[in-house]
Design an enzyme around this catalytic site. Structure first.
Site, short mmCIF file in Angstrom:
data_model
loop_
_atom_site.label_atom_id
_atom_site.label_comp_id
_atom_site.label_asym_id
_atom_site.label_seq_id
_atom_site.Cartn_x
_atom_site.Cartn_y
_atom_site.Cartn_z
N GLY A 173 -4.49 7.21 8.45
CA GLY A 173 -4.15 6.42 7.32
C GLY A 173 -3.36 5.12 7.75
N LYS A 226 -8.41 3.09 3.07
CA LYS A 226 -7.52 2.95 4.15
C LYS A 226 -7.29 4.34 4.93
CE LYS A 226 -4.98 0.14 0.79
NZ LYS A 226 -3.93 -0.02 0.03
N SER A 277 4.54 0.51 1.07
CA SER A 277 5.63 -0.14 -0.04
C SER A 277 6.09 0.88 -1.19
CB SER A 277 5.03 -1.43 -0.82
OG SER A 277 3.67 -1.03 -1.37
N THR A 303 0.69 -1.34 -0.03
CA THR A 303 -0.08 0.03 -0.03
C THR A 303 0.92 1.28 0.00
OG1 THR A 303 -1.92 0.89 0.98
CG2 THR A 303 -0.13 0.35 2.59
#
Length: 178
Positions: free
Chosen positions: A51, A39, A130, A7
């Site tokens: 988040g 998210k 990521s 994500t």
């Protein structure tokens, strides 16, 4: 420390506005399981936005604990974050949770991790997940050279750049501003 993948979440404080956004991709291993996961959440009647990256169940557990801490400390975001980080690091159950969070109010952005860290970025830009380094790099460059953009526009453009590069990040964005 666990590397959180799959994500990208980005928050920017710019011109008195805070914006936070995340892509919508959820992966299981090397497979895209869902493309429109939300998210980003608002807490405290919309005064704080959060988040998360990492395991969804773990992130929701931490989000609930953070919301409890906000209630305990009358909405003081920094104090609630520090107390959550303390618990997260020392509690046997919480220690196993694999997630990270960015929390923000109108004045500041904080990154909270399971290693006990509560970090406030120097430049008003925080990213996790990521694709975080791609999004943070894009945001840093855009914020420096595109002063005409709003915080929301900076987050949106930076996340799109990250999605073009990171295979664990998609273009289905959720954005919130304060």
């Amino acid at each position: 420390m666990t590397k959180i993948r799959s994500t990208t979440v980005l928050a920017i404080l710019h011109k008195g506005e805070v914006a936070i956004g995340a892509d919508g991709q959820a992966t299981m291993g090397n497979t895209v399981a869902k493309s429109n996961v939300k998210k980003i959440r608002k807490l405290q009647d919309g005064k704080i936005v959060l988040g998360f990256a990492g395991s969804t169940a773990d992130a929701f557990t931490l989000m609930e604990r953070f919301d409890e801490k906000l209630g305990t400390y009358t909405g003081n975001m920094k104090r609630a974050a520090i107390e959550l980080a303390k618990d997260w690091r020392t509690d046997r159950y919480l220690r196993r949770l694999e997630a990270m969070m960015i929390v923000a109010d109108k004045e500041e952005i904080l990154v909270i991790s399971g290693t006990g860290d509560v970090l406030e970025p120097d430049n008003g830009i925080a990213a996790i997940g990521s694709g975080s380094m791609y999004a943070q790099s894009a945001a840093t460059a855009l914020k420096k050279h595109a002063d005409h953009l709003s915080a929301k526009e900076l987050v949106e453009e930076s996340l799109h750049i990250a999605a073009d590069i990171c295979i664990y990040t998609n273009h289905n964005l959720v954005l919130e501003t304060l």
